[in-house]
Design a protein around this motif. Structure first.
Motif, short mmCIF file in Angstrom:
data_model
loop_
_atom_site.label_atom_id
_atom_site.label_comp_id
_atom_site.label_asym_id
_atom_site.label_seq_id
_atom_site.Cartn_x
_atom_site.Cartn_y
_atom_site.Cartn_z
N ASP A 24 46.12 54.59 46.58
CA ASP A 24 46.72 54.42 45.26
C ASP A 24 45.59 53.96 44.35
N ASP A 25 45.89 53.22 43.28
CA ASP A 25 44.80 52.78 42.40
C ASP A 25 44.17 51.46 42.86
N ARG A 26 44.62 50.94 44.00
CA ARG A 26 44.13 49.65 44.50
C ARG A 26 43.29 49.77 45.76
N VAL A 27 43.71 50.70 46.68
CA VAL A 27 43.17 50.64 48.02
C VAL A 27 43.33 51.98 48.74
N VAL A 28 42.48 52.20 49.77
CA VAL A 28 42.57 53.38 50.64
C VAL A 28 42.80 52.91 52.08
N TYR A 29 43.70 53.59 52.78
CA TYR A 29 43.98 53.26 54.18
C TYR A 29 43.99 54.52 55.04
N LEU A 30 43.57 54.37 56.29
CA LEU A 30 43.75 55.37 57.34
C LEU A 30 44.87 54.87 58.25
N TYR A 31 45.81 55.76 58.59
CA TYR A 31 46.92 55.40 59.46
C TYR A 31 47.02 56.38 60.63
N ASN A 52 38.52 49.05 48.91
CA ASN A 52 39.26 48.65 47.71
C ASN A 52 38.87 49.54 46.54
N LEU A 53 39.85 49.96 45.77
CA LEU A 53 39.59 50.77 44.57
C LEU A 53 39.70 49.94 43.30
N SER A 54 40.03 48.66 43.45
CA SER A 54 40.01 47.67 42.36
C SER A 54 39.16 46.50 42.84
N PRO A 55 38.69 45.65 41.93
CA PRO A 55 37.88 44.51 42.36
C PRO A 55 38.57 43.70 43.45
N ALA A 56 37.81 43.29 44.45
CA ALA A 56 38.38 42.59 45.60
C ALA A 56 38.98 41.25 45.17
N PRO A 57 40.17 40.91 45.67
CA PRO A 57 40.77 39.61 45.35
C PRO A 57 40.00 38.48 46.04
N PRO A 58 40.01 37.29 45.46
CA PRO A 58 39.26 36.18 46.07
C PRO A 58 39.91 35.68 47.37
N GLU A 59 41.20 35.90 47.54
CA GLU A 59 41.93 35.45 48.72
C GLU A 59 42.67 36.62 49.35
N MET A 72 44.92 44.76 49.75
CA MET A 72 43.49 44.87 49.54
C MET A 72 42.78 43.87 50.46
N LEU A 73 41.50 44.08 50.67
CA LEU A 73 40.72 43.17 51.50
C LEU A 73 40.08 42.11 50.61
N ALA A 74 40.14 40.84 51.05
CA ALA A 74 39.59 39.73 50.27
C ALA A 74 38.07 39.86 50.14
N VAL A 81 32.28 43.67 46.30
CA VAL A 81 33.44 43.03 45.68
C VAL A 81 33.93 43.84 44.48
N ASP A 82 33.11 44.78 44.03
CA ASP A 82 33.50 45.63 42.91
C ASP A 82 34.40 46.76 43.40
N ALA A 83 35.08 47.39 42.46
CA ALA A 83 35.91 48.54 42.79
C ALA A 83 35.02 49.68 43.31
N GLU A 84 35.43 50.29 44.43
CA GLU A 84 34.70 51.45 44.94
C GLU A 84 35.38 52.72 44.47
#
Length: 369
Positions: A24-31, A52-59, A72-74, A81-84
């Motif tokens: 989505d606009d936040r994150v990519v996952y493989l399942y 992460n497709l948005s800046p990484a959260p601090p927690e 997302m991954l902290a 930590v930037d959006a990829e």
């Protein structure tokens, strides 16, 4: 928020599992998730955070989990930590491992993520991501081929598939020749050859041989693939258990050739079983078969039952030893005995040997009262 998009969806060879890449606009996952009829055995989808497709959260992204969204991954665990950049579906390649139960995500020729096959059989998800730099609840670092066995194995798997996809490098003729030659050295020339792969990969066959006393039937091609679950069950000793071929023999004084071929047809079903059921076959395992000899319920498979002919040094396959397991018909009472106790199959093999049963089938009485 952009709606979740499925970028790639690829079934494994036996259609038992599906690997999927979502973003989505936040994150990519493989399942990886199982076919519907296998969900009682494998109820949990296996997931791997990719980037992460948005800046990484601090927690830790507990809010997303509470909303039922992929977290997302902290920042402390991220390579960046930037959006990829989001993934382009055209550049995605999903490769299933040789045992057909784990998958790797390649993107523009680079390895991004791995879900190992053995993680399917434990109670929690285990995965490896190239964008991860520190172990965390979502994934492990993928590292490099020199630092991580999973990375090195994914590299080997990619070369494995390249070999099979190029006719000039097709390994089958050599494998076929080596195994038939081995069987011929032990029990005489091959007299017939039966393809049992239905035209699909991997090639599999049964080679028929005979001497003055017996008809013999041997599979070849099973050992191209390691069996599922072995890495988890045997760990550092896995190479000694993950590749097998099957054998069946019957005395000429009891059956004609047509009946012998009918009995041996059970091998064709057994040869597909580990990958059709995401299971494995080994010493003392018992199997049901509608083509077992009249009065018998199925077979027990055992290398020990063929030991009277001496050690069978089959050709190694992809560097691993290959075990030859003999299929010996068993009665319903013997099947029930073997399945009623933890080591019942081993105990039954010992009882059969004590009563003079060997790899070559001959009519007998049950060894279980």
């Amino acid at each position: 928020m952009r709606q979740t998009e499925i970028l790639a969806e690829v079934s494994n060879d036996k259609q038992t599992l599906v690997a999927m890449v979502e973003q989505d606009d936040r994150v990519v996952y493989l399942y990886i998730y199982p076919r519907e009829d296998l969900r009682d055995r494998f109820p949990r989808m296996r997931g791997c955070w990719v980037r992460n497709l948005s800046p990484a959260p601090p927690e830790d992204d507990t809010q997303a989990m509470q909303l039922g969204l992929p977290p997302m991954l902290a920042a402390e665990y991220c390579r960046s930590v930037d959006a990829e950049a989001p993934l382009d579906p055209a550049d995605i390649q999903i490769l299933w491992n040789e045992s057909d139960d784990g998958a790797a995500l390649w993107y523009q020729g680079l390895l991004l993520a791995v879900i190992p096959g053995w993680s399917l059989y434990i109670d929690h998800s285990v995965s490896y991501s190239a964008a991860c730099i520190q172990q965390n609840p979502l994934t492990f670092p993928l590292g490099s081929a020199s630092t991580n066995r999973q990375y090195a194995q994914a590299d080997k798997t990619r070369q494995f598939w390249r070999d099979w996809q190029h006719e000039d490098h097709n390994p089958w003729p050599k494998i076929q020749r080596n195994f038939i030659s081995c069987y011929e050295q032990r029990v005489g020339p091959a007299v017939k050859y039966y393809a049992i792969d239905q035209g699909s990969w991997p090639p599999m066959a049964i080679s028929q041989h005979e001497d003055e006393e017996n008809y013999y039937f041997f599979t070849l091609g099973m050992s191209i693939r390691p069996m599922p679950q072995i890495e988890l069950l045997f760990n550092d000793d896995a190479e000694n258990h993950r590749r097998i071929e099957l054998a069946f023999a019957v005395g000429k004084e009891y059956v004609d050739e047509a009946n012998a071929v009918q009995m041996a047809s059970a091998l064709s079903e057994y040869a597909q079983l580990p990958w059709n059921t995401l299971s494995w076959l080994g010493e003392g395992h018992t199997l049901l078969s509608p083509v077992a000899p009249l009065g018998y319920e199925g077979h027990i498979i055992s290398a020990a039952l063929g030991a009277s002919r001496g050690a069978w040094a089959l050709p190694r396959c992809y560097g691993d030893p290959v075990n030859l397991l003999w299929a010996s018909p068993i009665f319903a009472s013997e099947l029930a005995y073997a399945q009623s106790r933890p080591n019942g199959g081993y105990e039954l093999v010992a009882m059969l040997l004590e009563n003079g049963v060997r790899g070559e089938f001959a009519p007998r009485s049950s060894v279980v009262a």
